[in-house]
Scaffold this motif. Sequence first.
Motif, PDB file in Angstrom:
ATOM      1  N   ALA A 295      -9.798  29.607  59.609  1.00 37.03           N
ATOM      2  CA  ALA A 295      -8.624  30.249  59.013  1.00 37.03           C
ATOM      3  C   ALA A 295      -7.851  29.255  58.154  1.00 37.03           C
ATOM      4  O   ALA A 295      -7.368  29.592  57.058  1.00 37.03           O
ATOM      5  N   GLU A 296      -7.725  28.025  58.617  1.00 35.50           N
ATOM      6  CA  GLU A 296      -7.005  27.015  57.836  1.00 35.50           C
ATOM      7  C   GLU A 296      -7.769  26.663  56.570  1.00 35.50           C
ATOM      8  O   GLU A 296      -7.174  26.470  55.501  1.00 35.50           O
ATOM      9  N   ILE A 297      -9.107  26.590  56.686  1.00 38.57           N
ATOM     10  CA  ILE A 297      -9.917  26.305  55.489  1.00 38.57           C
ATOM     11  C   ILE A 297      -9.785  27.440  54.485  1.00 38.57           C
ATOM     12  O   ILE A 297      -9.679  27.217  53.265  1.00 38.57           O
ATOM     13  N   SER A 298      -9.765  28.675  54.989  1.00 38.54           N
ATOM     14  CA  SER A 298      -9.623  29.829  54.088  1.00 38.54           C
ATOM     15  C   SER A 298      -8.271  29.792  53.376  1.00 38.54           C
ATOM     16  O   SER A 298      -8.168  30.121  52.180  1.00 38.54           O
ATOM     17  N   LEU A 299      -7.205  29.370  54.099  1.00 34.64           N
ATOM     18  CA  LEU A 299      -5.889  29.254  53.475  1.00 34.64           C
ATOM     19  C   LEU A 299      -5.900  28.206  52.367  1.00 34.64           C
ATOM     20  O   LEU A 299      -5.340  28.414  51.282  1.00 34.64           O
ATOM     21  N   LEU A 300      -6.557  27.079  52.633  1.00 35.82           N
ATOM     22  CA  LEU A 300      -6.655  26.045  51.597  1.00 35.82           C
ATOM     23  C   LEU A 300      -7.431  26.538  50.384  1.00 35.82           C
ATOM     24  O   LEU A 300      -7.091  26.211  49.234  1.00 35.82           O
ATOM     25  N   GLN A 301      -8.490  27.330  50.637  1.00 33.95           N
ATOM     26  CA  GLN A 301      -9.244  27.885  49.511  1.00 33.95           C
ATOM     27  C   GLN A 301      -8.380  28.817  48.666  1.00 33.95           C
ATOM     28  O   GLN A 301      -8.463  28.825  47.429  1.00 33.95           O
ATOM     29  N   GLN A 302      -7.532  29.611  49.340  1.00 37.35           N
ATOM     30  CA  GLN A 302      -6.635  30.490  48.590  1.00 37.35           C
ATOM     31  C   GLN A 302      -5.663  29.675  47.726  1.00 37.35           C
ATOM     32  O   GLN A 302      -5.399  30.027  46.569  1.00 37.35           O
ATOM     33  N   GLN A 303      -5.142  28.591  48.298  1.00 35.78           N
ATOM     34  CA  GLN A 303      -4.222  27.740  47.542  1.00 35.78           C
ATOM     35  C   GLN A 303      -4.915  27.120  46.331  1.00 35.78           C
ATOM     36  O   GLN A 303      -4.339  27.039  45.230  1.00 35.78           O
ATOM     37  N   LEU A 304      -6.170  26.680  46.533  1.00 35.01           N
ATOM     38  CA  LEU A 304      -6.917  26.112  45.397  1.00 35.01           C
ATOM     39  C   LEU A 304      -7.187  27.159  44.332  1.00 35.01           C
ATOM     40  O   LEU A 304      -7.129  26.875  43.123  1.00 35.01           O
ATOM     41  N   ASP A 305      -7.487  28.373  44.752  1.00 31.49           N
ATOM     42  CA  ASP A 305      -7.724  29.452  43.780  1.00 31.49           C
ATOM     43  C   ASP A 305      -6.468  29.721  42.956  1.00 31.49           C
ATOM     44  O   ASP A 305      -6.543  29.972  41.742  1.00 31.49           O
ATOM     45  N   VAL A 306      -5.304  29.673  43.624  1.00 35.18           N
ATOM     46  CA  VAL A 306      -4.048  29.866  42.897  1.00 35.18           C
ATOM     47  C   VAL A 306      -3.858  28.750  41.871  1.00 35.18           C
ATOM     48  O   VAL A 306      -3.464  28.995  40.726  1.00 35.18           O
ATOM     49  N   CYS A 307      -4.136  27.504  42.269  1.00 34.67           N
ATOM     50  CA  CYS A 307      -3.995  26.378  41.345  1.00 34.67           C
ATOM     51  C   CYS A 307      -4.929  26.519  40.146  1.00 34.67           C
ATOM     52  O   CYS A 307      -4.526  26.290  38.991  1.00 34.67           O
ATOM     53  N   LYS A 308      -6.170  26.894  40.401  1.00 33.64           N
ATOM     54  CA  LYS A 308      -7.133  27.051  39.300  1.00 33.64           C
ATOM     55  C   LYS A 308      -6.734  28.205  38.383  1.00 33.64           C
ATOM     56  O   LYS A 308      -6.878  28.115  37.163  1.00 33.64           O
TER      57      LYS A 308
END
Length: 425
Positions: A251-264
């Motif tokens: 779940a934490e990794i998925s949250l980080l992926q969402q944050q990276l997607d927002v940045c990109k």
Amino acid sequence: MNTISKKTFHFAAPARNLALLCTVRGIVLAGQFASIAYVYWAMQVPMAYRPVAAVIGAAILLTLLTLYRLRKPWPVTEPEFFGHLLIDIVGLSVLLYFTGGANNPFVSYYLVPVSISAATLPWRYTWIITGLSLVAYSLMLFHYVPFELLSPVHNHSEPDLLNPHLLGMWLNFVVSALLITYFVVRMAHAIRDQEQQLQHTREEISNNEHILGLATLAAGTAHELATPLSTMSVTLADLARERNHDDSLFAEISLLQQQLDVCKKTLRKLTQTAQLPLGNSRESQRADLYLTELIDQWKIMRPDAEHTLTIKPATPAPVILTDPTLTQAIQNLLNNAVDASGECINVSLDWDDTRLKLTIEDNGPGLPNALAGRIGKPFVTTKHQGLGLGLFLSHATAGRFNGRLEIYNRKGKGTCTELTLPLAT
């Protein structure tokens, strides 16, 4: 410091004007003293010398006291300068009364305080000065101590009739005083307005230079961030495949992926927006749908933030022009409110026939008095680790949309931020 500097600038002009008025008064007093001395010693013409000398002496004493007062740090106010002009009119009237009244050629000196007031004081003071000068001149036509040296050659034989020459002088003074009051006041007001516009233009140019520098820096940063973001995205994808059996870590990794997607996604928008001419990236959107979608995107970046959203109960909502810079500006305001409060923030949307108002309220400590007048300037912030650029860019964005951004302390606790935007035409 900002408040003090504004007060100093405000009172600098009256102080300079009062110093110049003392100079003018000194020149006039020197001329009057020389004239009276010549009449007394050379011509030996009878005159009320004692009251005239008393008035001149009082004016000299006032001038010396004023010069001493100007050396003190006390601010010179417009009412004080207005009072000095009134004293000059009274002193001149007394001198004219004892030296022939309207027959004295120095009666036209009434125009000097009128002109000075018209050029330096607000119109209400100038009209008072003009009115008193007209009244004083008119009284000098009938009430005065005769002075043989200045009596008209063709004096009237009947006391109820005015000498045509004196009447013409009076009419000329009336017309001159009214024209000076009207036109000089308007010209002085126009000059002050022009100075304010020039100051505003200088501030806009300075802000634009800051924005241009930040834009250049942002473009370089976006280019540099593309590679590490891609590396982080690949690494997180590998971790997600390896740790899919650990629910909490996954779940934490998925949250980080969402944050990276927002940045990109933000970087892609920045690149796309930079390729368009200024203003071509704007589009019309319904205000309620736009704000709801914006807050949903913001919640991905700030999942810990709590908020309430209140939209005016009216349908349909108005349409406004938006672009990525406006979205970023509003997100900056939301972030600031959450950072300041640490609690739930209140967001409300209201509008009328021409304007839309977005209000964000927090329960934080509010703005410090020392920074209240400087918030929105570059590199001015209340955060310990902030750069002070978010509010600066938000102010600049509001200005580009012909809107207004206001931030002030609430009556209770916290800060209220109001963003006003025009509706799309």
